[in-house]
Design a protein around this motif. Structure first.
Motif, PDB file in Angstrom:
ATOM      1  N   UNK A 176       0.848  -1.191   0.000  1.00 36.52           N
ATOM      2  CA  UNK A 176       0.000   0.000   0.000  1.00 36.52           C
ATOM      3  C   UNK A 176       0.878   1.233   0.000  1.00 36.52           C
ATOM      4  N   UNK A 177       0.274   2.372  -0.247  1.00 36.70           N
ATOM      5  CA  UNK A 177       0.976   3.627   0.003  1.00 36.70           C
ATOM      6  C   UNK A 177       1.257   3.667   1.515  1.00 36.70           C
ATOM      7  N   UNK A 178       2.435   4.134   1.910  1.00 38.16           N
ATOM      8  CA  UNK A 178       2.841   4.086   3.317  1.00 38.16           C
ATOM      9  C   UNK A 178       1.839   4.800   4.237  1.00 38.16           C
ATOM     10  N   UNK A 179       1.287   5.928   3.787  1.00 40.23           N
ATOM     11  CA  UNK A 179       0.350   6.660   4.645  1.00 40.23           C
ATOM     12  C   UNK A 179      -0.947   5.867   4.820  1.00 40.23           C
TER      13      UNK A 179
ATOM     14  N   UNK B 112       5.361  11.821   7.675  1.00 42.06           N
ATOM     15  CA  UNK B 112       5.584  12.132   9.089  1.00 42.06           C
ATOM     16  C   UNK B 112       4.299  12.260   9.910  1.00 42.06           C
ATOM     17  N   UNK B 113       3.337  13.017   9.381  1.00 36.58           N
ATOM     18  CA  UNK B 113       2.141  13.311  10.177  1.00 36.58           C
ATOM     19  C   UNK B 113       1.398  12.021  10.558  1.00 36.58           C
ATOM     20  N   UNK B 114       1.187  11.152   9.566  1.00 38.77           N
ATOM     21  CA  UNK B 114       0.459   9.906   9.843  1.00 38.77           C
ATOM     22  C   UNK B 114       1.263   9.028  10.793  1.00 38.77           C
ATOM     23  N   UNK B 115       2.573   8.967  10.566  1.00 39.41           N
ATOM     24  CA  UNK B 115       3.410   8.127  11.434  1.00 39.41           C
ATOM     25  C   UNK B 115       3.310   8.609  12.887  1.00 39.41           C
ATOM     26  N   UNK B 116       3.371   9.922  13.080  1.00 39.43           N
ATOM     27  CA  UNK B 116       3.323  10.459  14.447  1.00 39.43           C
ATOM     28  C   UNK B 116       1.977  10.126  15.099  1.00 39.43           C
ATOM     29  N   UNK B 117       0.930  10.269  14.314  1.00 33.84           N
ATOM     30  CA  UNK B 117      -0.410   9.994  14.859  1.00 33.84           C
ATOM     31  C   UNK B 117      -0.548   8.527  15.287  1.00 33.84           C
ATOM     32  N   UNK B 118       0.124   7.652  14.575  1.00 31.01           N
ATOM     33  CA  UNK B 118      -0.027   6.212  14.838  1.00 31.01           C
ATOM     34  C   UNK B 118       1.041   5.665  15.792  1.00 31.01           C
TER      35      UNK B 118
ATOM     36  N   UNK C 121      10.027   6.761  17.018  1.00 29.29           N
ATOM     37  CA  UNK C 121       9.899   7.107  15.599  1.00 29.29           C
ATOM     38  C   UNK C 121      11.312   7.307  15.064  1.00 29.29           C
ATOM     39  N   UNK C 122      11.686   6.527  14.064  1.00 29.06           N
ATOM     40  CA  UNK C 122      13.024   6.660  13.471  1.00 29.06           C
ATOM     41  C   UNK C 122      12.846   7.278  12.090  1.00 29.06           C
ATOM     42  N   UNK C 123      13.538   8.396  11.854  1.00 24.81           N
ATOM     43  CA  UNK C 123      13.346   9.144  10.607  1.00 24.81           C
ATOM     44  C   UNK C 123      14.673   9.296   9.862  1.00 24.81           C
TER      45      UNK C 123
ATOM     46  N   UNK D  61       7.108  19.891  15.477  1.00 21.87           N
ATOM     47  CA  UNK D  61       5.921  20.727  15.247  1.00 21.87           C
ATOM     48  C   UNK D  61       4.714  19.846  14.939  1.00 21.87           C
ATOM     49  N   UNK D  62       4.920  18.839  14.104  1.00 21.63           N
ATOM     50  CA  UNK D  62       3.823  17.938  13.755  1.00 21.63           C
ATOM     51  C   UNK D  62       3.351  17.171  14.991  1.00 21.63           C
ATOM     52  N   UNK D  63       4.301  16.840  15.870  1.00 23.67           N
ATOM     53  CA  UNK D  63       3.930  16.137  17.104  1.00 23.67           C
ATOM     54  C   UNK D  63       3.051  16.998  17.997  1.00 23.67           C
ATOM     55  N   UNK D  64       3.382  18.282  18.078  1.00 24.78           N
ATOM     56  CA  UNK D  64       2.673  19.172  18.999  1.00 24.78           C
ATOM     57  C   UNK D  64       1.170  19.155  18.739  1.00 24.78           C
ATOM     58  N   UNK D  65       0.756  19.196  17.467  1.00 26.37           N
ATOM     59  CA  UNK D  65      -0.685  19.264  17.254  1.00 26.37           C
ATOM     60  C   UNK D  65      -1.385  17.921  17.477  1.00 26.37           C
ATOM     61  N   UNK D  66      -0.592  16.878  17.772  1.00 32.17           N
ATOM     62  CA  UNK D  66      -1.195  15.608  18.211  1.00 32.17           C
ATOM     63  C   UNK D  66      -0.932  15.388  19.710  1.00 32.17           C
TER      64      UNK D  66
END
Ligand SMILES: C[S@@+](CC[C@H](N)C(=O)[O-])C[C@H]1O[C@@H](n2cnc3c(N)ncnc32)[C@H](O)[C@@H]1O
Length: 362
Positions: free
Chosen positions: A112-115, A139-145, A152-154, A198-203
């Motif tokens: 599948x597409x990674x997201x 990034x956003x989806x990974x952080x949410x999940x 999280x390794x980036x 920043x992406x983490x903050x809003x989650x």
């Protein structure tokens, strides 16, 4: 495409072979990334002491997944290997078989597409974002999940954008301006860290870097996830720094607004790039100079490139270790810099550093 069987860690893997690694390879295996995978396995050993759920959304040949299954089976509750490419997922299945493993309740393969893959899941304790190029879109989806206390390794291989060659691309992708300076790789890491944070903050998630490094053609940051609304809000203050570089003297400054008279980059993350306690434990699981250098470097933003400082201030070049020792004798903190071989990180001011270098010149 010619194929070859290689051994990496405890895994035997069939890979495409080519003289030049490119994303056009049918299924991407890069020997330069062995260290990246070695460190991931050590990170898993260091962070977790019971079986966890692992996601490899861009699994490629499956080498990382097979290694995890062969080298740390005791930590695998479930491992999901996904790749958008049909050739990759076919190869992952074959590589599992080659290692006496197969798809079952614990080991899952998807195409599948990674997201979408992450979106359809119940979440994971370890997510590895290891694309060719920018990790941005995942990034956003990974952080949410990502679970609480998860890792999280980036990886980012678009270092040219993050290190100042393409500042406009950097701004578009990472919401920050990069610049070519002697400390460009540290700043590239700090720009990448900021975007993830920043992406983490809003989650309501604090993504705390436990290890950040630049190696060969890529950046890698390992984040630990802390779920806390209060800490997430506070974190914002550490994501607003600008670093200015004076091309005339090689001095640097950290400010809340860019100094337009200098070569500047930012906004970027000004906190710790590593968790020293974590690195100490990590080193008991895996010894490598990349981790040792990270553990030794002083927690200050930026560094002074001693070659540049010498050249621009008419000083004779003196050994870096002598400069560090002299600064420490004068009760300043000082260390080498993990991202620049010639640089010193120190709590001393630029004027004090010049004084020390002049003394060593005498
Ligand atoms: C650098 S390779 C992965 C290497 C692998 N993580 C490893 O450790 O060896 C990147 C992989 O991402 C896959 N890919 C690229 N875009 C994707 C997407 N949007 N969704 C899922 N897979 C994708 C490619 O097919 C390729 O196999």
């Amino acid at each position: 495409m010619p194929k070859e069987i290689i051994t990496e860690g405890k895994a035997q893997i069939e890979v495409d072979t080519a003289d030049i690694v490119s994303k056009d390879l049918e299924v991407f295996y890069n020997p330069d990334m062995v260290l990246n995978r070695d460190i991931s396995i050590a990170v898993l050993r260091t962070q977790f002491d019971k079986p966890i759920c692992i996601a490899l959304p861009l699994a490629g040949t499956g080498v990382r997944g097979v290694r995890i299954l062969k080298e740390i089976p005791e930590l695998v509750k479930k491992i999901e290997m996904n790749d958008a490419s049909p050739e990759a997922t076919k190869l992952i299945k074959e590589n599992l078989e080659r290692n006496g493993l197969e798809e079952n309740e614990t080991i899952r393969i998807s195409q599948k597409d990674a997201c979408l893959f992450l979106e359809d899941s119940d979440g994971f304790d370890y997510i590895d974002i290891d694309p060719f190029g920018s990790p941005n879109q995942f990034l956003d989806t990974a952080i949410r999940k990502l679970s609480r206390k998860g890792i999280l390794a980036v990886t980012a291989t678009d270092t040219a954008a993050l290190a100042g060659t393409y500042p406009t691309t950097c701004k578009r992708k990472y919401w920050s301006t990069s610049a070519i300076t002697p400390h460009k790789h540290e700043m590239g890491l700090r720009i990448l860290a900021r975007k993830v944070m920043l992406l983490g903050i809003h989650h309501n998630k604090v993504l705390k870097p436990v290890l950040s490094y630049h190696y060969k053609h890529y950046y890698r940051i390992i984040f630990e996830c802390i779920k806390s609304k209060e800490q997430a809000a506070k974190l914002l203050d550490s994501l607003q720094a600008f670093v200015n570089y004076d091309k005339v003297t090689a001095d640097i400054s950290v400010t809340k607004n860019p100094d337009e008279s200098k070569t500047w980059c930012g906004p970027l993350y000004e906190g710790e790039l590593h968790d020293k306690e974590f690195l100490e434990k990590l080193l008991t699981n895996y010894k490598h100079k990349v981790i040792e250098k990270a553990k030794e470097e002083l927690n200050v933003v930026g560094s002074y490139d001693t070659h540049q400082v010498s050249q621009k201030n008419d000083l004779r070049l003196v050994p870096l270790d002598d400069i560090i020792r002299k600064l420490q004798e004068k009760k300043f903190e000082a260390s080498r810099c993990a991202t620049n071989l010639h640089a010193v990180k120190t709590t001393a001011s630029f004027q004090k550093l010049i004084e020390v270098m002049k003394e060593l010149n005498a």
